[in-house]
Write a protein that holds these residues in place. Structure first.
Motif, PDB file in Angstrom:
ATOM      1  N   MET A  18      35.790  66.297   8.202  1.00 49.49           N
ATOM      2  CA  MET A  18      34.948  65.162   8.516  1.00 49.49           C
ATOM      3  C   MET A  18      33.504  65.624   8.603  1.00 49.49           C
ATOM      4  SD  MET A  18      37.232  62.818   8.787  1.00 49.49           S
ATOM      5  CE  MET A  18      38.552  63.612   7.928  1.00 49.49           C
ATOM      6  N   GLY A  19      32.609  64.734   8.359  1.00 51.03           N
ATOM      7  CA  GLY A  19      31.195  65.089   8.395  1.00 51.03           C
ATOM      8  C   GLY A  19      30.705  65.377   9.798  1.00 51.03           C
ATOM      9  N   ALA A  20      29.651  66.162   9.867  1.00 47.35           N
ATOM     10  CA  ALA A  20      29.066  66.503  11.162  1.00 47.35           C
ATOM     11  C   ALA A  20      28.435  65.269  11.776  1.00 47.35           C
ATOM     12  CB  ALA A  20      28.023  67.593  10.968  1.00 47.35           C
ATOM     13  N   GLY A  21      28.378  65.239  13.090  1.00 44.10           N
ATOM     14  CA  GLY A  21      27.722  64.157  13.787  1.00 44.10           C
ATOM     15  C   GLY A  21      28.573  62.925  14.002  1.00 44.10           C
ATOM     16  N   LYS A  22      29.831  62.968  13.664  1.00 40.68           N
ATOM     17  CA  LYS A  22      30.704  61.820  13.869  1.00 40.68           C
ATOM     18  C   LYS A  22      31.264  61.866  15.291  1.00 40.68           C
ATOM     19  CE  LYS A  22      30.869  60.231   9.575  1.00 40.68           C
ATOM     20  NZ  LYS A  22      30.632  58.902   9.136  1.00 40.68           N
ATOM     21  N   THR A  23      31.250  60.737  15.963  1.00 38.31           N
ATOM     22  CA  THR A  23      31.790  60.634  17.305  1.00 38.31           C
ATOM     23  C   THR A  23      32.892  59.588  17.337  1.00 38.31           C
ATOM     24  OG1 THR A  23      29.652  61.195  18.271  1.00 38.31           O
ATOM     25  CG2 THR A  23      31.234  60.152  19.733  1.00 38.31           C
TER      26      THR A  23
ATOM     27  N   GLY B 186      45.358  61.564  11.262  1.00 38.54           N
ATOM     28  CA  GLY B 186      44.731  62.108  10.057  1.00 38.54           C
ATOM     29  C   GLY B 186      44.435  61.014   9.047  1.00 38.54           C
ATOM     30  N   ASP B 187      45.402  60.127   8.828  1.00 40.09           N
ATOM     31  CA  ASP B 187      45.200  58.992   7.922  1.00 40.09           C
ATOM     32  C   ASP B 187      44.058  58.105   8.421  1.00 40.09           C
ATOM     33  OD1 ASP B 187      47.324  59.883   6.370  1.00 40.09           O
ATOM     34  OD2 ASP B 187      48.746  58.399   7.153  1.00 40.09           O
ATOM     35  N   LEU B 188      44.047  57.834   9.704  1.00 43.91           N
ATOM     36  CA  LEU B 188      43.020  56.983  10.299  1.00 43.91           C
ATOM     37  C   LEU B 188      41.641  57.611  10.129  1.00 43.91           C
ATOM     38  CD1 LEU B 188      42.594  54.386  12.065  1.00 43.91           C
ATOM     39  CD2 LEU B 188      42.687  55.918  14.039  1.00 43.91           C
ATOM     40  N   MET B 189      41.532  58.906  10.381  1.00 43.93           N
ATOM     41  CA  MET B 189      40.244  59.587  10.259  1.00 43.93           C
ATOM     42  C   MET B 189      39.749  59.592   8.817  1.00 43.93           C
ATOM     43  SD  MET B 189      39.485  60.277  13.334  1.00 43.93           S
ATOM     44  CE  MET B 189      40.456  58.832  13.741  1.00 43.93           C
ATOM     45  N   ARG B 190      40.648  59.779   7.869  1.00 43.80           N
ATOM     46  CA  ARG B 190      40.241  59.751   6.461  1.00 43.80           C
ATOM     47  C   ARG B 190      39.671  58.383   6.088  1.00 43.80           C
ATOM     48  NH1 ARG B 190      44.092  63.485   6.345  1.00 43.80           N
ATOM     49  NH2 ARG B 190      45.887  62.122   6.201  1.00 43.80           N
ATOM     50  N   VAL B 191      40.269  57.335   6.574  1.00 39.98           N
ATOM     51  CA  VAL B 191      39.783  55.998   6.249  1.00 39.98           C
ATOM     52  C   VAL B 191      38.484  55.693   6.987  1.00 39.98           C
ATOM     53  CG1 VAL B 191      40.247  53.529   6.483  1.00 39.98           C
ATOM     54  CG2 VAL B 191      42.024  55.061   5.646  1.00 39.98           C
ATOM     55  N   TYR B 192      38.487  55.806   8.304  1.00 41.02           N
ATOM     56  CA  TYR B 192      37.345  55.339   9.084  1.00 41.02           C
ATOM     57  C   TYR B 192      36.183  56.311   9.156  1.00 41.02           C
ATOM     58  CZ  TYR B 192      39.557  51.050  10.311  1.00 41.02           C
ATOM     59  OH  TYR B 192      40.119  49.817  10.224  1.00 41.02           O
ATOM     60  N   LEU B 193      36.421  57.599   9.045  1.00 43.16           N
ATOM     61  CA  LEU B 193      35.320  58.543   9.165  1.00 43.16           C
ATOM     62  C   LEU B 193      34.870  59.114   7.826  1.00 43.16           C
ATOM     63  CD1 LEU B 193      36.276  60.454  12.405  1.00 43.16           C
ATOM     64  CD2 LEU B 193      34.961  58.365  12.140  1.00 43.16           C
TER      65      LEU B 193
ATOM     66  N   HIS C 184      35.850  57.489   4.404  1.00 38.72           N
ATOM     67  CA  HIS C 184      35.731  56.531   3.305  1.00 38.72           C
ATOM     68  C   HIS C 184      35.103  55.187   3.682  1.00 38.72           C
ATOM     69  CE1 HIS C 184      37.938  59.244   0.780  1.00 38.72           C
ATOM     70  NE2 HIS C 184      38.951  59.259   1.610  1.00 38.72           N
ATOM     71  N   ALA C 185      35.289  54.735   4.898  1.00 42.57           N
ATOM     72  CA  ALA C 185      34.829  53.387   5.263  1.00 42.57           C
ATOM     73  C   ALA C 185      33.303  53.336   5.341  1.00 42.57           C
ATOM     74  CB  ALA C 185      35.433  52.968   6.594  1.00 42.57           C
ATOM     75  N   ARG C 186      32.767  52.227   4.951  1.00 46.24           N
ATOM     76  CA  ARG C 186      31.342  51.976   5.097  1.00 46.24           C
ATOM     77  C   ARG C 186      31.142  51.142   6.354  1.00 46.24           C
ATOM     78  NH1 ARG C 186      27.365  48.620   1.132  1.00 46.24           N
ATOM     79  NH2 ARG C 186      25.528  48.907   2.432  1.00 46.24           N
TER      80      ARG C 186
END
Length: 138
Positions: A1-6, A123-130, A132-134
């Motif tokens: 996941m990208g840095a700075g995500k909370t 893991g699935d949730l993080m891939r979508v919301y952190l 891919h999701a805009r």
């Protein structure tokens, strides 16, 4: 996941928070996890945050203010409304599912019964919301 995500983790059960942190640490490196133990504290945290979290992981059954109360207050607050909320609860009640979506939940996830399944689900949730999701803007 990208840095700075909370991610804001909202759950009154300390063991469930521990397991969620453990799983998230394995599937979402670089994710900052903020934790609160009830809905009132969640709203206080969200309103005080300089930057909104990328996602709220919200239990339904909590003291002071339950998850439905958080969703209702979030829906009424234009600044909080765009923040995605994943209801993450032990309840499989169709009434709770419907009410959560009616109140603006982004997704409803029943807590799994194994750590492996928890890791897979988060893991699935993080891939979508952190990843891919805009995000919406207020």
């Amino acid at each position: 996941m990208g840095a700075g995500k909370t991610l804001l983790l909202v759950d009154d059960n300390e063991d469930d928070r521990f397991l969620a942190r453990l799983a998230l640490g394995r599937v979402a490196s670089g994710l900052e996890i903020a934790e609160v133990a009830d809905g009132r504290a969640a709203l206080d945290w969200l309103r005080a945050a300089e930057d909104p979290p990328a996602l709220v992981l919200l239990d339904l059954k909590m003291p002071r203010l339950d998850g439905a109360g958080v969703l209702g207050e979030r829906r009424a607050d234009a600044r909080l409304r765009p923040i995605p909320v994943a209801v993450f609860t032990t309840s499989v009640s169709e009434e709770d599912v419907k009410r959560s979506y009616d109140l603006g939940a982004s997704v409803y996830l029943p807590k799994p019964d194994s750590v492996d399944r928890l890791e897979e689900m988060l893991g699935d949730l993080m891939r979508v919301y952190l990843k891919h999701a805009r995000p919406a803007t207020p």
